[in-house]
Design a protein around this motif. Structure first.
Motif, PDB file in Angstrom:
ATOM      1  N   GLY A   1       0.796  -1.226   0.000  1.00 44.00           N
ATOM      2  CA  GLY A   1       0.000   0.000   0.000  1.00 44.00           C
ATOM      3  C   GLY A   1       0.831   1.279   0.000  1.00 44.00           C
ATOM      4  O   GLY A   1       0.321   2.363   0.269  1.00 44.00           O
TER       5      GLY A   1
ATOM      6  N   THR B   1      -0.360   3.900  -2.527  1.00 48.89           N
ATOM      7  CA  THR B   1      -1.647   4.432  -2.071  1.00 48.89           C
ATOM      8  C   THR B   1      -1.431   5.508  -1.016  1.00 48.89           C
ATOM      9  O   THR B   1      -2.030   6.583  -1.072  1.00 48.89           O
ATOM     10  CB  THR B   1      -2.530   3.296  -1.506  1.00 48.89           C
ATOM     11  OG1 THR B   1      -2.616   2.263  -2.486  1.00 48.89           O
ATOM     12  CG2 THR B   1      -3.917   3.787  -1.143  1.00 48.89           C
TER      13      THR B   1
ATOM     14  N   ASN C   1      -0.641  -1.421   7.816  1.00 47.43           N
ATOM     15  CA  ASN C   1      -1.683  -1.161   6.812  1.00 47.43           C
ATOM     16  C   ASN C   1      -2.547  -2.395   6.557  1.00 47.43           C
ATOM     17  O   ASN C   1      -2.249  -3.472   7.040  1.00 47.43           O
ATOM     18  CB  ASN C   1      -1.005  -0.690   5.515  1.00 47.43           C
ATOM     19  CG  ASN C   1      -1.977  -0.025   4.588  1.00 47.43           C
ATOM     20  OD1 ASN C   1      -2.853   0.721   5.020  1.00 47.43           O
ATOM     21  ND2 ASN C   1      -1.834  -0.294   3.292  1.00 47.43           N
TER      22      ASN C   1
ATOM     23  N   SER D   1      -6.139   2.901   1.740  1.00 47.58           N
ATOM     24  CA  SER D   1      -7.110   3.093   0.664  1.00 47.58           C
ATOM     25  C   SER D   1      -8.314   3.923   1.113  1.00 47.58           C
ATOM     26  O   SER D   1      -9.034   4.463   0.284  1.00 47.58           O
ATOM     27  CB  SER D   1      -7.560   1.733   0.130  1.00 47.58           C
ATOM     28  OG  SER D   1      -7.940   0.895   1.200  1.00 47.58           O
ATOM     29  N   LYS D   2      -8.530   4.038   2.440  1.00 48.34           N
ATOM     30  CA  LYS D   2      -9.615   4.884   2.951  1.00 48.34           C
ATOM     31  C   LYS D   2      -9.058   6.079   3.721  1.00 48.34           C
ATOM     32  O   LYS D   2      -9.808   6.758   4.429  1.00 48.34           O
ATOM     33  CB  LYS D   2     -10.538   4.058   3.858  1.00 48.34           C
ATOM     34  CG  LYS D   2     -11.308   2.987   3.108  1.00 48.34           C
ATOM     35  CD  LYS D   2     -12.216   2.224   4.076  1.00 48.34           C
ATOM     36  CE  LYS D   2     -12.793   0.979   3.422  1.00 48.34           C
ATOM     37  NZ  LYS D   2     -13.005  -0.096   4.409  1.00 48.34           N
ATOM     38  N   LYS D   3      -7.768   6.283   3.628  1.00 41.32           N
ATOM     39  CA  LYS D   3      -7.065   7.367   4.341  1.00 41.32           C
ATOM     40  C   LYS D   3      -7.247   7.294   5.853  1.00 41.32           C
ATOM     41  O   LYS D   3      -7.091   8.305   6.546  1.00 41.32           O
ATOM     42  CB  LYS D   3      -7.497   8.739   3.801  1.00 41.32           C
ATOM     43  CG  LYS D   3      -7.166   8.926   2.325  1.00 41.32           C
ATOM     44  CD  LYS D   3      -7.296  10.364   1.881  1.00 41.32           C
ATOM     45  CE  LYS D   3      -7.015  10.457   0.387  1.00 41.32           C
ATOM     46  NZ  LYS D   3      -7.041  11.811  -0.137  1.00 41.32           N
TER      47      LYS D   3
END
Ligand code: GDP
Ligand code: MG
Ligand code: K
Length: 274
Positions: free
Chosen positions: A13, A16, A114, A145-147
């Motif tokens: 990630g 990202t 993560n 991916s969703k912060k």
């Protein structure tokens, strides 16, 4: 501007989070001399700007690929103010192998744990505090991916940046190897004062037979350092086994111990046909 480097295994990630941090403030180039992609960007956080560097994804920091050498050289020569180590929570043991090598480098490391959403749905239960204590580094859970957790991660990274000491390397290589590390470390400190790498790390790499470091150090002087290293290797091998193997074993032992104390996974159900 302070620099934050992102390090991690492939697919953990990293890109990202890099995108979440830098948005459109990024540029891509190449590392000098190699075809490896170099990604840098700027993070604006609470009125300050930070340079973010996305290092190549690697499983290790040896000298086996350009990616590994680019990542470790950046950490040691460019001295980022802090290293964010992205760890995939669903594959924690494997990912932490890289972490052990970051600890050996004597750099400031913070873990972004993560894929926590994925870990939860697989019922992997991670005690963050315990994991952090065992590893000796701050750990912040994230879902890149969703912060989620990203602001907290940056806050903790900045806190660590401002501390005057790096994270402690708590890995125990056993008496025989430790003795040789100390012995070689002293020789390196006395004879190779201009080397850009930390002396303990160089000692470990020489015991591991890292050809890249061997080349660098033999170019510095025409002394018999490699003969001395070979004697150290033989001394350890005579009482147990090759230091290279012991070092790898001890990294995994350290990881195994930390994970045993902090991670609970559901038992795999075995169904049998009658
Ligand atoms: P890199 O190889 O480390 O740069 O990984 P990427 O950033 O390309 O991410 C790999 C994949 O994982 C992509 O499909 C991402 O959307 C996804 N991903 C990244 N972070 C998370 C996360 O926290 N949870 C989940 N479920 N997926 C994620
Ligand atoms: Mg990537
Ligand atoms: K450093």
């Amino acid at each position: 501007m302070n620099t934050i480097a992102l390090v991690g295994n492939p697919n953990c990630g990293k890109t990202t989070i890099f995108n979440a941090l830098t948005g459109t403030n990024q540029h891509v180039g190449n590392w000098p001399g190699v075809t490896v992609e170099k990604k840098e960007g700027t993070l604006k956080f609470k009125g300050e700007k930070y340079n973010i560097v996305d290092l190549p994804g690697t499983y290790s920091l040896g000298a086996y690929s350009e990616d590994e050498i680019v990542a470790r050289d950046f950490i040691m020569k460019d001295n980022p103010d802090v290293v964010i180590n992205m760890v995939d929570a669903t594959n924690i043991e494997r990912n932490l192998y890289l972490t052990t090598q970051l600890l050996e480098m004597g750099t400031k490391v913070i873990i972004a744990l993560n894929m926590m959403d994925e870990a939860k749905s697989r019922k992997i239960d991670i005690n963050i505090e315990k994991l952090s204590k065992e590893l000796g580094v701050p750990v912040v859970p994230t879902v890149a991916s969703k912060k989620e957790g990203v602001d907290k991660l940056i806050e903790e990274a900045i806190k660590l940046m401002k501390k005057d000491k790096p994270c402690e390397d708590k890995i125990n290589y056993g008496k025989e190897v430790d003795e040789q590390i100390d012995y070689l470390k002293e020789i390196i400190e006395n004879s190779y004062t201009d080397i850009e790498y930390p002396s303990k790390w160089v000692a470990i790499k020489l015991l591991e037979g890292d050809s890249y470091i061997q080349d660098i150090i033999t170019k510095k002087t025409d002394s018999n350092i490699l003969d001395i290293v070979q004697e150290s290797i033989d001394t350890v091998a005579a009482t147990s086994m090759e230091p290279e193997l012991i070092i790898v074993d001890k990294r995994y032992e350290f990881i195994g111990n930390a994970v045993n104390k902090s991670v609970k996974k559901p038992k795999v159900e075995v169904t049998t046909k009658s």
